[in-house]
Design a protein around this motif. Sequence first.
Motif, short mmCIF file in Angstrom:
data_model
loop_
_atom_site.label_atom_id
_atom_site.label_comp_id
_atom_site.label_asym_id
_atom_site.label_seq_id
_atom_site.Cartn_x
_atom_site.Cartn_y
_atom_site.Cartn_z
N LEU A 124 -22.48 26.34 -53.68
CA LEU A 124 -22.09 25.46 -52.57
C LEU A 124 -21.03 26.10 -51.69
O LEU A 124 -21.11 26.01 -50.46
CB LEU A 124 -21.57 24.13 -53.13
N MET A 125 -20.05 26.74 -52.31
CA MET A 125 -18.98 27.33 -51.51
C MET A 125 -19.49 28.51 -50.68
O MET A 125 -19.04 28.72 -49.55
CB MET A 125 -17.82 27.73 -52.41
N LYS A 126 -20.42 29.27 -51.21
CA LYS A 126 -20.99 30.40 -50.45
C LYS A 126 -21.73 29.89 -49.23
O LYS A 126 -21.59 30.43 -48.11
CB LYS A 126 -21.92 31.21 -51.35
N ARG A 127 -22.54 28.84 -49.42
CA ARG A 127 -23.29 28.28 -48.29
C ARG A 127 -22.33 27.66 -47.27
O ARG A 127 -22.53 27.81 -46.05
CB ARG A 127 -24.29 27.24 -48.79
N ALA A 128 -21.32 26.93 -47.77
CA ALA A 128 -20.38 26.29 -46.85
C ALA A 128 -19.58 27.34 -46.08
O ALA A 128 -19.34 27.20 -44.88
CB ALA A 128 -19.43 25.37 -47.62
N GLN A 129 -19.18 28.41 -46.77
CA GLN A 129 -18.43 29.48 -46.12
C GLN A 129 -19.25 30.14 -45.02
O GLN A 129 -18.76 30.40 -43.91
CB GLN A 129 -17.99 30.52 -47.15
N ALA A 130 -20.51 30.39 -45.31
CA ALA A 130 -21.39 31.00 -44.29
C ALA A 130 -21.53 30.08 -43.09
O ALA A 130 -21.54 30.53 -41.94
CB ALA A 130 -22.75 31.30 -44.90
N GLY A 131 -21.60 28.78 -43.35
CA GLY A 131 -21.75 27.83 -42.26
C GLY A 131 -20.53 27.74 -41.36
O GLY A 131 -20.65 27.75 -40.13
N VAL A 132 -19.34 27.67 -41.97
CA VAL A 132 -18.13 27.54 -41.14
C VAL A 132 -17.84 28.85 -40.40
O VAL A 132 -17.32 28.83 -39.28
CB VAL A 132 -16.91 27.12 -41.98
N GLU A 133 -18.19 29.98 -41.00
CA GLU A 133 -17.98 31.25 -40.31
C GLU A 133 -18.92 31.38 -39.11
O GLU A 133 -18.50 31.85 -38.03
CB GLU A 133 -18.20 32.41 -41.28
N ALA A 134 -20.15 30.95 -39.27
CA ALA A 134 -21.09 31.01 -38.15
C ALA A 134 -20.63 30.09 -37.02
O ALA A 134 -20.69 30.47 -35.83
CB ALA A 134 -22.49 30.62 -38.61
N ASP A 135 -20.15 28.91 -37.38
CA ASP A 135 -19.66 27.97 -36.37
C ASP A 135 -18.41 28.53 -35.68
O ASP A 135 -18.26 28.43 -34.45
CB ASP A 135 -19.35 26.63 -37.02
N TYR A 136 -17.54 29.11 -36.48
CA TYR A 136 -16.30 29.70 -35.93
C TYR A 136 -16.62 30.84 -34.97
O TYR A 136 -16.06 30.91 -33.86
CB TYR A 136 -15.44 30.19 -37.08
N ASP A 137 -17.52 31.72 -35.40
CA ASP A 137 -17.87 32.86 -34.54
C ASP A 137 -18.47 32.40 -33.22
O ASP A 137 -18.21 32.99 -32.16
CB ASP A 137 -18.84 33.79 -35.27
N ALA A 138 -19.28 31.34 -33.28
CA ALA A 138 -19.88 30.82 -32.05
C ALA A 138 -18.81 30.24 -31.12
O ALA A 138 -18.87 30.40 -29.90
CB ALA A 138 -20.91 29.75 -32.39
N ARG A 139 -17.81 29.61 -31.72
CA ARG A 139 -16.76 28.98 -30.91
C ARG A 139 -15.84 30.01 -30.25
O ARG A 139 -15.39 29.81 -29.13
CB ARG A 139 -15.93 28.03 -31.78
N VAL A 140 -15.53 31.10 -30.97
CA VAL A 140 -14.56 32.06 -30.43
C VAL A 140 -15.23 33.17 -29.62
O VAL A 140 -14.54 34.04 -29.07
CB VAL A 140 -13.72 32.69 -31.56
N ALA A 141 -16.55 33.14 -29.53
CA ALA A 141 -17.25 34.20 -28.80
C ALA A 141 -16.93 34.17 -27.30
O ALA A 141 -16.84 35.21 -26.65
CB ALA A 141 -18.76 34.10 -29.01
N ASP A 142 -16.74 32.96 -26.76
CA ASP A 142 -16.45 32.81 -25.33
C ASP A 142 -14.94 32.85 -25.14
O ASP A 142 -14.28 31.82 -25.04
CB ASP A 142 -17.05 31.52 -24.81
N THR A 143 -14.37 34.05 -25.07
CA THR A 143 -12.91 34.18 -24.95
C THR A 143 -12.40 33.65 -23.61
O THR A 143 -11.27 33.15 -23.53
CB THR A 143 -12.50 35.65 -25.12
N ALA A 144 -13.22 33.73 -22.59
CA ALA A 144 -12.80 33.23 -21.27
C ALA A 144 -12.61 31.72 -21.32
O ALA A 144 -11.64 31.18 -20.77
CB ALA A 144 -13.82 33.61 -20.20
N GLN A 145 -13.54 31.02 -21.98
CA GLN A 145 -13.44 29.57 -22.08
C GLN A 145 -12.23 29.16 -22.91
O GLN A 145 -11.52 28.20 -22.58
CB GLN A 145 -14.71 29.00 -22.69
N ILE A 146 -11.98 29.89 -23.99
CA ILE A 146 -10.82 29.59 -24.83
C ILE A 146 -9.53 29.83 -24.04
O ILE A 146 -8.59 29.04 -24.11
CB ILE A 146 -10.84 30.44 -26.12
#
Length: 299
Positions: A124-146
């Motif tokens: 469960l923790m491996k799957r959850a970790q992969a999920g939050v990392e993917a979400d995080y990477d998607a959020r921080v990819a747009d540095t201009a928007q941040i």
Amino acid sequence: MAKPTKRQAAKPRRHHHFPQFHLAHFADARLRLWAYDKRGRLEPNPKPIPLAALAVEANLYDDDAPSGNLEGVEEWLANSVDGPASIVVRKVISAQSITQQERETLGRYVMSRDLRTPATRDFLMKRAQAGVEADYDARVADTAQIRQAILEDSNVDVSERQVAALAKAYRPVVTKGFWLEFMQKHTIRALPRLLAKGWTLFRADDGCEFVTSDVGILKHRGGWDRPAPSKPGWWDNADGWLMPLTPHLMLAMAPGLYPGDKLVQRAFLDPFNRAIAQQAREFVFAQSESELRRAIDMV
């Protein structure tokens, strides 16, 4: 240097993910079980192991980032799951009838079993970790928007390069509390699905024994000859569940079953023992060496 807290100073607590009250029904008069380690760490392998040393991990149920509401999971398991279930299991073994409330108690214990193991924690923790990392990477990819959001929120202009550096330096981490909360919630919430099935008992014929494992449950799809892959809880939506209670008695749960006893012979028991040994994460347990060797030699 800060003074150690009471928890830090205490010795590691030994948490049994296969409750001792249940394993005791498989043990011999000296409270030992024959154990086979799939990772080959025993010498010899298999060998008889004291009950207290089996299916145990230090601080398994301690939250690694406690916030207050997840402390006491060990106590919750002992008081709300294992303790009440131990009484019901003894009644079932001694052929006493059980009430609907006791059936719910036993069902809660069954639901908890494969949710509480180190293997489920890691899954469960491996799957959850992969999920939050993917979400995080998607959020921080747009540095201009941040950068624009920070400017609008705080009137501080941070360069996109700084935003990218901060995003790289700080990563989200799933703590053990995620698994502990999942286990508690789904032990209760998923129970009605198990209670909706028909329940009966399978008894091993003379000269036969059920083995068990650190997972302790074998799930099926469509028929008892079709074991499903090992996944926690209802992850695979398997419709049949089998859990050995003793070397001679097993609880079966599936659609269309009626209360009663069913005698099972070698033709059923050997494939079951092979499958439960194959799906074990680390250990296979048995009361007798001969039955254990029979199961693992066929894997």
